[in-house]
Design a protein around this motif. Structure first.
Motif, PDB file in Angstrom:
ATOM      1  N   VAL A 182       3.328   8.731   3.066  1.00 37.85           N
ATOM      2  CA  VAL A 182       3.050   8.835   1.631  1.00 37.85           C
ATOM      3  C   VAL A 182       1.543   8.879   1.441  1.00 37.85           C
ATOM      4  CG1 VAL A 182       5.155   7.674   0.859  1.00 37.85           C
ATOM      5  CG2 VAL A 182       3.139   6.316   1.407  1.00 37.85           C
ATOM      6  N   GLY A 183       1.093   9.548   0.383  1.00 33.47           N
ATOM      7  CA  GLY A 183      -0.334   9.615   0.116  1.00 33.47           C
ATOM      8  C   GLY A 183      -1.059  10.469   1.148  1.00 33.47           C
ATOM      9  N   HIS A 184      -2.364  10.535   1.021  1.00 31.94           N
ATOM     10  CA  HIS A 184      -3.165  11.314   1.966  1.00 31.94           C
ATOM     11  C   HIS A 184      -3.231  10.582   3.307  1.00 31.94           C
ATOM     12  CE1 HIS A 184      -6.103  14.304   3.182  1.00 31.94           C
ATOM     13  NE2 HIS A 184      -6.827  13.342   3.705  1.00 31.94           N
ATOM     14  N   GLN A 222       2.739   1.771  -3.304  1.00 30.98           N
ATOM     15  CA  GLN A 222       1.850   2.182  -4.384  1.00 30.98           C
ATOM     16  C   GLN A 222       1.450   3.656  -4.267  1.00 30.98           C
ATOM     17  OE1 GLN A 222      -1.294  -0.734  -4.098  1.00 30.98           O
ATOM     18  NE2 GLN A 222      -0.336  -2.080  -5.613  1.00 30.98           N
ATOM     19  N   LEU A 223       1.412   4.169  -3.035  1.00 27.14           N
ATOM     20  CA  LEU A 223       1.054   5.572  -2.826  1.00 27.14           C
ATOM     21  C   LEU A 223       2.254   6.504  -2.954  1.00 27.14           C
ATOM     22  CD1 LEU A 223      -1.373   5.196   0.221  1.00 27.14           C
ATOM     23  CD2 LEU A 223      -1.995   5.806  -2.122  1.00 27.14           C
ATOM     24  N   GLN A 224       3.452   5.941  -2.877  1.00 28.15           N
ATOM     25  CA  GLN A 224       4.669   6.752  -2.951  1.00 28.15           C
ATOM     26  C   GLN A 224       4.806   7.392  -4.337  1.00 28.15           C
ATOM     27  OE1 GLN A 224       8.963   6.024  -1.124  1.00 28.15           O
ATOM     28  NE2 GLN A 224       8.595   4.651  -2.825  1.00 28.15           N
ATOM     29  N   GLU A 234       2.778   9.538  -5.755  1.00 30.04           N
ATOM     30  CA  GLU A 234       1.492   9.628  -6.441  1.00 30.04           C
ATOM     31  C   GLU A 234       1.384  10.927  -7.243  1.00 30.04           C
ATOM     32  OE1 GLU A 234      -3.271   9.159  -5.326  1.00 30.04           O
ATOM     33  OE2 GLU A 234      -1.780   9.448  -3.753  1.00 30.04           O
ATOM     34  N   LEU A 235       1.167  10.818  -8.552  1.00 31.72           N
ATOM     35  CA  LEU A 235       1.019  11.944  -9.485  1.00 31.72           C
ATOM     36  C   LEU A 235       2.218  12.892  -9.449  1.00 31.72           C
ATOM     37  CD1 LEU A 235      -2.786  12.818  -9.109  1.00 31.72           C
ATOM     38  CD2 LEU A 235      -1.659  11.396 -10.850  1.00 31.72           C
ATOM     39  N   GLN A 236       3.405  12.341  -9.230  1.00 32.15           N
ATOM     40  CA  GLN A 236       4.652  13.120  -9.265  1.00 32.15           C
ATOM     41  C   GLN A 236       5.616  12.463 -10.251  1.00 32.15           C
ATOM     42  OE1 GLN A 236       6.170  14.476  -5.280  1.00 32.15           O
ATOM     43  NE2 GLN A 236       4.506  13.216  -4.483  1.00 32.15           N
ATOM     44  N   THR A 270      -7.122   0.365   3.630  1.00 31.92           N
ATOM     45  CA  THR A 270      -6.107   1.141   2.927  1.00 31.92           C
ATOM     46  C   THR A 270      -5.769   2.422   3.671  1.00 31.92           C
ATOM     47  OG1 THR A 270      -6.876   0.263   0.806  1.00 31.92           O
ATOM     48  CG2 THR A 270      -5.541   2.266   0.739  1.00 31.92           C
ATOM     49  N   THR A 312       0.825  -1.206   0.000  1.00 33.51           N
ATOM     50  CA  THR A 312       0.000   0.000   0.000  1.00 33.51           C
ATOM     51  C   THR A 312       0.861   1.260   0.000  1.00 33.51           C
ATOM     52  OG1 THR A 312      -1.819  -1.107   1.154  1.00 33.51           O
ATOM     53  CG2 THR A 312      -1.741   1.292   1.307  1.00 33.51           C
ATOM     54  N   ARG A 313       1.885   1.267   0.836  1.00 32.72           N
ATOM     55  CA  ARG A 313       2.716   2.472   0.930  1.00 32.72           C
ATOM     56  C   ARG A 313       3.567   2.674  -0.319  1.00 32.72           C
ATOM     57  NH1 ARG A 313       4.506   3.355   7.224  1.00 32.72           N
ATOM     58  NH2 ARG A 313       2.504   2.793   8.152  1.00 32.72           N
TER      59      ARG A 313
END
Length: 249
Positions: free
Chosen positions: A140-142, A28-30, A32-34, A128, A25-26
């Motif tokens: 990472v992520g929200h 995949q969020l690392q 994000e949109l960067q 999640t 999960t972490r």
């Protein structure tokens, strides 16, 4: 029983694989949109992520989201495998000639999978959110600030007992079944059992005659009894201890 066994089997696997789910999960969020190279990589690979999470957030963080993960696995796999098993037992997967139909099997599997995923999706979202929660230096992520139970709540103890109860009932139910049958068997005039010679003989006879599922009869009742029984035992023990010290001092 198909629903119960399927769900509990998935929960047993989840106990061991949830840390990998946290890492996944972490990662995949690392970023994000960067664009690649424009953000700090807190987790370089799976092994580095394990070490980083354990060092910064603590080892317990590797099991974040375990409660909803178990509920999700129980619900999704119980519905998915249980529904498919019912369709198979009902003969819906076979043609009029009695042969297995690949089309019907695929359709039944797809329908069962859709049902399980649809009903489990809200729980997956909570899982999640909880697994993404991290210390600010490796977040990472929200970052949602969900809290399932308030600190020191009896619900925490109950949830812990129910989670640990999965492993306990999976390991102990065969012996519990054997013990129940040994105690309940008819005896001769000398009190010797007429059906079983001992624990091992009971287990072997049960497995040979009723199959592996025969050794897990009553597992649902055992599981749902274990959590409340553990909590109530500790509660009464604590209250009795308080009363004892109150009236003996």
């Amino acid at each position: 029983m198909d629903f119960m066994m399927s769900g509990l089997a998935a929960c047993g696997a989840c106990l061991f694989t949830n840390p990998l789910e946290v890492v996944k999960t972490r990662m995949q969020l690392q970023g994000e949109l960067q664009a690649p190279g424009s953000y700090q990589r807190h987790y370089r690979n799976v092994f580095h992520a394990f070490i980083t999470i354990g060092k910064v957030d603590g080892l317990a963080a590797l099991q974040k989201g375990l409660a909803p993960a178990l509920l999700y696995q129980f619900l999704m796999n119980g519905i998915r495998l249980g529904t498919y098993g019912m369709a198979e037992a009902g003969g819906y997967l076979h043609t009029a000639e009695g042969t297995l139909s690949p089309v019907r099997s695929a359709a039944a599997g797809a329908m069962a999978g859709v049902m399980g995923a649809y009903l489990g999706s809200p729980i997956y979202m909570v899982k999640t959110h909880l697994q993404a929660q991290a210390a600010s230096e490796i977040a990472v992520g929200h970052q949602y600030k969900h809290q399932i139970f308030p600190p020191q709540s009896w619900k925490v103890a109950l949830a812990a007992a129910m989670v640990s109860g999965i492993a306990v009932v999976l390991a102990m139910t065969p012996f519990d079944v054997a013990s129940t049958r040994l105690y309940n068997q008819p005896t001769d005039t000398r009190g010797k059992g007429l059906m079983y010679r001992g624990m091992l003989d009971t287990l072997l006879q049960t497995a040979r005659t009723e199959g592996i599922f025969g050794m897990y009869k009553g597992i649902g009742a055992s599981y749902f009894r274990l959590g409340p029984h553990t909590i109530l035992s500790l509660f009464f023990w604590d209250q009795l201890r308080v009363l004892y010290y109150k009236y003996t001092k």
